[in-house]
Design a protein around this motif. Structure first.
Motif, PDB file in Angstrom:
ATOM      1  N   GLY A 160      69.887  72.383  46.929  1.00 10.93           N
ATOM      2  CA  GLY A 160      70.521  72.254  45.616  1.00 10.93           C
ATOM      3  C   GLY A 160      70.261  70.934  44.917  1.00 10.93           C
ATOM      4  O   GLY A 160      70.946  70.614  43.931  1.00 10.93           O
ATOM      5  N   GLY A 161      69.280  70.183  45.405  1.00 16.97           N
ATOM      6  CA  GLY A 161      69.023  68.873  44.834  1.00 16.97           C
ATOM      7  C   GLY A 161      67.770  68.806  43.981  1.00 16.97           C
ATOM      8  O   GLY A 161      67.147  69.820  43.656  1.00 16.97           O
ATOM      9  N   HIS A 162      67.418  67.581  43.632  1.00 20.97           N
ATOM     10  CA  HIS A 162      66.229  67.277  42.842  1.00 20.97           C
ATOM     11  C   HIS A 162      65.192  66.631  43.761  1.00 20.97           C
ATOM     12  O   HIS A 162      65.426  66.477  44.961  1.00 20.97           O
ATOM     13  N   VAL A 163      64.015  66.276  43.212  1.00 20.86           N
ATOM     14  CA  VAL A 163      62.913  65.868  44.088  1.00 20.86           C
ATOM     15  C   VAL A 163      62.203  64.626  43.559  1.00 20.86           C
ATOM     16  O   VAL A 163      62.271  64.306  42.374  1.00 20.86           O
ATOM     17  N   ARG A 164      61.517  63.967  44.504  1.00 22.87           N
ATOM     18  CA  ARG A 164      60.687  62.811  44.138  1.00 22.87           C
ATOM     19  C   ARG A 164      59.386  62.860  44.918  1.00 22.87           C
ATOM     20  O   ARG A 164      59.376  63.121  46.123  1.00 22.87           O
ATOM     21  N   VAL A 165      58.290  62.600  44.211  1.00 16.24           N
ATOM     22  CA  VAL A 165      56.978  62.427  44.828  1.00 16.24           C
ATOM     23  C   VAL A 165      56.328  61.207  44.191  1.00 16.24           C
ATOM     24  O   VAL A 165      56.894  60.579  43.301  1.00 16.24           O
ATOM     25  N   GLY A 166      55.120  60.859  44.638  1.00 12.99           N
ATOM     26  CA  GLY A 166      54.398  59.745  44.039  1.00 12.99           C
ATOM     27  C   GLY A 166      53.761  58.839  45.057  1.00 12.99           C
ATOM     28  O   GLY A 166      54.075  58.880  46.251  1.00 12.99           O
ATOM     29  N   LEU A 167      52.862  57.995  44.566  1.00  8.85           N
ATOM     30  CA  LEU A 167      52.085  57.121  45.440  1.00  8.85           C
ATOM     31  C   LEU A 167      52.914  56.010  46.065  1.00  8.85           C
ATOM     32  O   LEU A 167      52.441  55.354  47.001  1.00  8.85           O
ATOM     33  N   GLU A 168      54.120  55.782  45.596  1.00  6.46           N
ATOM     34  CA  GLU A 168      54.986  54.824  46.282  1.00  6.46           C
ATOM     35  C   GLU A 168      55.280  55.294  47.708  1.00  6.46           C
ATOM     36  O   GLU A 168      55.428  54.474  48.610  1.00  6.46           O
ATOM     37  N   ASP A 169      55.332  56.607  47.903  1.00  7.53           N
ATOM     38  CA  ASP A 169      55.783  57.169  49.174  1.00  7.53           C
ATOM     39  C   ASP A 169      54.683  57.845  49.985  1.00  7.53           C
ATOM     40  O   ASP A 169      54.846  58.050  51.190  1.00  7.53           O
ATOM     41  N   ASN A 170      53.580  58.217  49.350  1.00  2.00           N
ATOM     42  CA  ASN A 170      52.558  59.006  50.027  1.00  2.00           C
ATOM     43  C   ASN A 170      51.247  58.887  49.256  1.00  2.00           C
ATOM     44  O   ASN A 170      51.230  59.036  48.028  1.00  2.00           O
ATOM     45  N   LEU A 171      50.154  58.639  49.975  1.00  3.88           N
ATOM     46  CA  LEU A 171      48.860  58.421  49.328  1.00  3.88           C
ATOM     47  C   LEU A 171      47.947  59.636  49.353  1.00  3.88           C
ATOM     48  O   LEU A 171      46.866  59.604  48.769  1.00  3.88           O
ATOM     49  N   TYR A 172      48.366  60.717  50.026  1.00  4.97           N
ATOM     50  CA  TYR A 172      47.436  61.819  50.283  1.00  4.97           C
ATOM     51  C   TYR A 172      47.910  63.140  49.698  1.00  4.97           C
ATOM     52  O   TYR A 172      49.091  63.482  49.739  1.00  4.97           O
ATOM     53  N   LEU A 173      46.944  63.915  49.187  1.00  6.87           N
ATOM     54  CA  LEU A 173      47.197  65.269  48.728  1.00  6.87           C
ATOM     55  C   LEU A 173      47.108  66.244  49.901  1.00  6.87           C
ATOM     56  O   LEU A 173      47.857  67.219  49.975  1.00  6.87           O
ATOM     57  N   SER A 174      46.190  65.982  50.801  1.00  3.08           N
ATOM     58  CA  SER A 174      46.039  66.722  52.048  1.00  3.08           C
ATOM     59  C   SER A 174      45.329  65.787  53.021  1.00  3.08           C
ATOM     60  O   SER A 174      44.961  64.663  52.660  1.00  3.08           O
ATOM     61  N   LYS A 175      45.131  66.227  54.247  1.00  6.50           N
ATOM     62  CA  LYS A 175      44.542  65.354  55.254  1.00  6.50           C
ATOM     63  C   LYS A 175      43.187  64.832  54.793  1.00  6.50           C
ATOM     64  O   LYS A 175      42.262  65.603  54.516  1.00  6.50           O
ATOM     65  N   GLY A 176      43.101  63.492  54.686  1.00 10.11           N
ATOM     66  CA  GLY A 176      41.854  62.851  54.304  1.00 10.11           C
ATOM     67  C   GLY A 176      41.547  62.860  52.816  1.00 10.11           C
ATOM     68  O   GLY A 176      40.538  62.291  52.401  1.00 10.11           O
ATOM     69  N   VAL A 177      42.385  63.502  52.013  1.00  7.65           N
ATOM     70  CA  VAL A 177      42.141  63.600  50.570  1.00  7.65           C
ATOM     71  C   VAL A 177      43.176  62.749  49.841  1.00  7.65           C
ATOM     72  O   VAL A 177      44.360  63.080  49.825  1.00  7.65           O
ATOM     73  N   LYS A 178      42.720  61.650  49.251  1.00 12.25           N
ATOM     74  CA  LYS A 178      43.633  60.761  48.546  1.00 12.25           C
ATOM     75  C   LYS A 178      44.051  61.349  47.204  1.00 12.25           C
ATOM     76  O   LYS A 178      43.253  61.955  46.501  1.00 12.25           O
ATOM     77  N   ALA A 179      45.324  61.165  46.902  1.00 13.35           N
ATOM     78  CA  ALA A 179      45.928  61.791  45.726  1.00 13.35           C
ATOM     79  C   ALA A 179      46.037  60.825  44.565  1.00 13.35           C
ATOM     80  O   ALA A 179      46.015  59.597  44.737  1.00 13.35           O
ATOM     81  N   THR A 180      46.206  61.386  43.381  1.00 16.03           N
ATOM     82  CA  THR A 180      46.690  60.646  42.228  1.00 16.03           C
ATOM     83  C   THR A 180      48.153  61.033  42.014  1.00 16.03           C
ATOM     84  O   THR A 180      48.627  62.047  42.537  1.00 16.03           O
ATOM     85  N   ASN A 181      48.854  60.239  41.241  1.00 13.59           N
ATOM     86  CA  ASN A 181      50.242  60.580  40.942  1.00 13.59           C
ATOM     87  C   ASN A 181      50.347  61.935  40.246  1.00 13.59           C
ATOM     88  O   ASN A 181      51.223  62.748  40.574  1.00 13.59           O
ATOM     89  N   ALA A 182      49.461  62.198  39.301  1.00 10.44           N
ATOM     90  CA  ALA A 182      49.529  63.464  38.573  1.00 10.44           C
ATOM     91  C   ALA A 182      49.308  64.648  39.510  1.00 10.44           C
ATOM     92  O   ALA A 182      49.960  65.692  39.373  1.00 10.44           O
TER      93      ALA A 182
END
Length: 298
Positions: free
Chosen positions: A240-262
Motif C-alpha cells: 500500500g505504499g509508494h516507491v523510490r528508484v534511482g542511481l543513488e541506490d542502484n547503478l544497474y538495470l540488469s546484471k552487468g548493464v549500467k542504468a540511467t535514472n530514466a
C-alpha cells in the motif's frame, strides 16, 4: 479502481559512485538533465543531492542546489522537488582516540543542514530520523533527538513537506514520537530505507513489520539497495505504499548493464502498472501529500 503510486527518482546521492558508472550525474547541469529525463519517464518526485563539480563528492553548496532547481523549474516538466537535508551529519572518529575527528568529517547543526531549504523553499525535503553506524570503519551519521525536533519544527514553519528517512526500527519509533508531538503536518511521510549497512536489512518480513508500526493516516515509501531495488518497488506497492528508484541506490538495470535514472524510472513504472496501479502525476503526488505547488501545507 487503481491507486496512484508516487514514484520518486533519487538522482545521484552523495556516495562514492561517480567512478563506478558514467551515468551518475555530477554537475548541476547533469543533475538537472537527469531530473528532467526522469520526470519525462514518469517520476512524480525527484530527490536531489548535489556534488562538488571538481571532486564529484557530495556537497552542501547552496549555489549548486540553486542552479539545479532553476534549471528544472525552467524545463517543460513539473516534478515535485525533494531536496536532501541530510548532508552535514558525517562524523569519522579515530578508534584509538574517539574525540579526534578524522578527514571526511562534515558535522554541522541540524538547522545549518537546512540552509538551502531556508533559501529555496522546495516543496519537500528530507529529515534523517536518527544516528547510525554507517558502513564499515569508523563513520557515524549523527542526528540526535534534539536536532530532529528542532529541524522538524523549522521545516514545518517553512511550509516544506518533510520526508522522514528511516534507516532502522528505533528511528521509526522516534519518527512516530515526532508525529505524536505534532511536529509534522499531516499526513506524515515515511521513507523506509533498507539494506544500508548497518541499518535495517533488506528483509521483506521486516518491511512488513515496519509498515505495521506506522500511525493511522501515514503515507510511506520504501527502497532497498542494489539488486533489491526493483523487488522493493513491488513489495512497497503490495503493502500500500509508494516507491523510490534511482542511481543513488542502484547503478544497474540488469546484471552487468549500467542504468540511467530514466531507465530505472521506466522499469519501476512498468512494475507499478503490472500490479494494477498507476504512477501518480506530480499534481496527484501533491494531492496525496497535501502540499502546495509552491510549498506550504494545505
Amino acid at each position: 479502481m487503481s491507486r496512484p503510486v508516487i514514484l520518486t527518482c533519487a538522482l545521484t546521492g552523495a556516495g562514492d559512485t561517480t567512478g563506478k558508472s558514467e551515468h551518475v550525474p555530477v554537475t548541476p547541469e547533469q543533475i538537472a538533465a537527469d531530473a528532467i529525463a526522469a520526470a519525462r519517464a514518469g517520476a512524480s518526485v525527484v530527490h536531489i543531492h548535489v556534488r562538488d563539480v571538481e571532486t564529484g563528492q557530495g556537497s552542501r553548496d547552496n549555489a549548486l542546489y540553486r542552479e539545479v532547481v532553476r534549471l528544472v523549474g525552467e524545463s517543460d516538466v513539473d516534478p515535485v522537488i525533494n531536496l536532501t537535508a541530510g548532508m552535514g551529519g558525517d562524523l569519522f572518529v579515530d578508534p584509538s582516540n574517539p574525540t579526534t575527528h578524522l578527514p571526511g568529517t562534515d558535522l554541522v547543526s541540524g538547522l545549518e543542514r537546512l540552509s538551502h531549504v531556508e533559501e529555496l523553499r522546495p516543496e519537500m525535503c528530507t529529515i534523517d530520523c536518527g544516528s547510525l553506524n554507517f558502513g564499515e570503519g569508523s563513520q557515524l551519521y549523527v542526528s540526535t533527538p534534539d536536532m530532529l525536533r528542532e529541524g522538524a519544527a523549522r521545516i514545518r514553519e517553512l511550509g516544506v513537506k518533510p520526508e522522514m528517512e528511516i534507516f532502522d526500527t528505533g528511528q521509526l519509533w522516534f519518527a512516530n514520537v515526532m508525529v505524536e508531538e505534532g511536529l509534522l503536518a499531516p499526513p506524515p511521510l515515511y521513507q523506509l530505507c533498507m539494506g544500508i549497512p548497518y541499518g535495517a536489512p533488506a528483509d521483506t518480513g521486516l518491511l512488513h513489520a515496519m509498515v505495521n508500526l506506522l500511525p493511522e493516516g501515514a503515507e510511506f515509501t520504501s527502497f532497498a539497495l542494489g539488486r533489491n531495488q526493483m523487488k522493493w518497488v513491488a513489495q512497497s506497492v503490495l503493502l500500500g505504499g509508494h516507491v523510490r528508484v534511482g542511481l543513488e541506490d542502484n547503478l544497474y538495470l540488469s546484471k552487468g548493464v549500467k542504468a540511467t535514472n530514466a531507465q530505472l524510472v521506466e522499469r519501476a513504472a512498468g512494475i507499478i502498472g503490472d500490479l494494477g496501479e498507476t504512477v501518480a502525476t506530480p499534481d496527484q503526488a501533491r494531492d496525496i501529500l497535501q502540499i502546495e505547488r509552491n510549498g506550504g501545507h494545505r
